[in-house]
Design a protein around this motif. Sequence first.
Motif, PDB file in Angstrom:
ATOM      1  N   LEU A 172      13.141  16.383   5.809  1.00 16.62           N
ATOM      2  CA  LEU A 172      13.263  16.526   7.066  1.00 16.62           C
ATOM      3  C   LEU A 172      12.213  16.954   7.777  1.00 16.62           C
TER       4      LEU A 172
ATOM      5  N   CYS B 122      19.384  15.943  13.833  1.00 17.93           N
ATOM      6  CA  CYS B 122      19.398  17.124  12.701  1.00 17.93           C
ATOM      7  C   CYS B 122      18.709  18.245  13.632  1.00 17.93           C
TER       8      CYS B 122
ATOM      9  N   ILE C 227      17.967  21.255  11.754  1.00 19.94           N
ATOM     10  CA  ILE C 227      17.246  21.864  10.547  1.00 19.94           C
ATOM     11  C   ILE C 227      18.267  23.072  10.333  1.00 19.94           C
ATOM     12  N   THR C 228      19.617  22.761  10.289  1.00 21.97           N
ATOM     13  CA  THR C 228      20.431  23.959  10.013  1.00 21.97           C
ATOM     14  C   THR C 228      20.209  24.394   8.579  1.00 21.97           C
ATOM     15  N   LYS C 229      19.640  23.273   7.662  1.00 19.08           N
ATOM     16  CA  LYS C 229      19.497  23.644   6.238  1.00 19.08           C
ATOM     17  C   LYS C 229      20.828  23.715   5.211  1.00 19.08           C
TER      18      LYS C 229
HETATM   19 FE1  F3S Z   1      22.211  18.289   8.867  1.00 15.35          FE
HETATM   20 FE2  F3S Z   1      20.734  19.118   7.045  1.00 15.35          FE
HETATM   21 FE3  F3S Z   1      20.012  18.665   9.340  1.00 15.35          FE
HETATM   22  S1  F3S Z   1      22.791  20.032   7.381  1.00 15.35           S
HETATM   23  S2  F3S Z   1      21.509  19.206  10.829  1.00 15.35           S
HETATM   24  S3  F3S Z   1      20.685  17.166   8.094  1.00 15.35           S
HETATM   25  S4  F3S Z   1      18.886  20.321   8.152  1.00 15.35           S
END
Ligand code: F3S
Length: 252
Positions: A228, A207, A209-211
């Motif tokens: 997260l 992840c 952190i694209t939110k």
């Molecule tokens: Fe996916 Fe959400 Fe992380 S869209 S990359 S789990 S912040």
Amino acid sequence: MGYQAHFRVWRGDADSGGLRDYTVEVNEGEVVLDILHRLQATQCPDLAVRWNCKAGKCGSCSAEVNGRPRLTCMTRMSTFTEGETVTVTPMRTFPVIKDLVCDVSYNYVKAREVPSFRPPEGVEPGEYRMQQVDVQRSQEFRKCIECFLCQDTCHVIRDHEENKEAFSGPRYLIRVAELEMHPLDSHEQAGGDRAEEARGDHGLGLCNITKCCTDVCPEHIRITDNALIPLKERVADRRYDPILRFFRRKQD
Ligand code: F3S
Ligand code: SF4
Ligand code: FES
């Protein structure tokens, strides 16, 4: 006042399919799911659509409307202009079974991989005591209706099928976060480490952190900020704390 809308709906199955165009009546106050039901009733009785509550609470009616993951029962037709084409496609991250219905079993596999809440030794149900602030934290995560829209939108698996084995997705990382932050969970006393499991078993490091998950959550759970990122901080604290590292090396 009613009007005739232009709908474009993905029709097909696991082997083949494509977008089909329909002109269909829309009345004031209706949502996208109403229009799909009207299509079933008037033009295509074999259109496969999953739904249950029509109240935004069962999480069944997830699909992509004009490319955005949405609950079709909570997407008002007034969101669109009368002349706009409304395109409805199945969630792209999961294999299609038929039309708008996907096979979401990936999510159930991941759910089973999270060890459940472990009550504290010697404390009976009914004797649990915790602070209100901890109750509220759990409650935010427990609002999840398992619509899987966050799983659908997360690019880690949406664009990379090969990541599905290593990555459990935002929905199950919030489950791990809830338990990691739960003051009564005694998984650690039994030898577990939920933050380490988030990293090792559930692919938290993938992840970035694209939110996007937070943006599409119909329950407005602050997935990234409240689950997260704190989980990542806990992993960093435990893994990279110089004193803990020193003792871990000695154990190794
Ligand atoms: Fe996916 Fe959400 Fe992380 S869209 S990359 S789990 S912040
Ligand atoms: Fe749906 Fe939100 Fe739960 Fe994800 S966290 S499954 S978007 S309700
Ligand atoms: Fe239950 Fe849409 S039908 S959430």
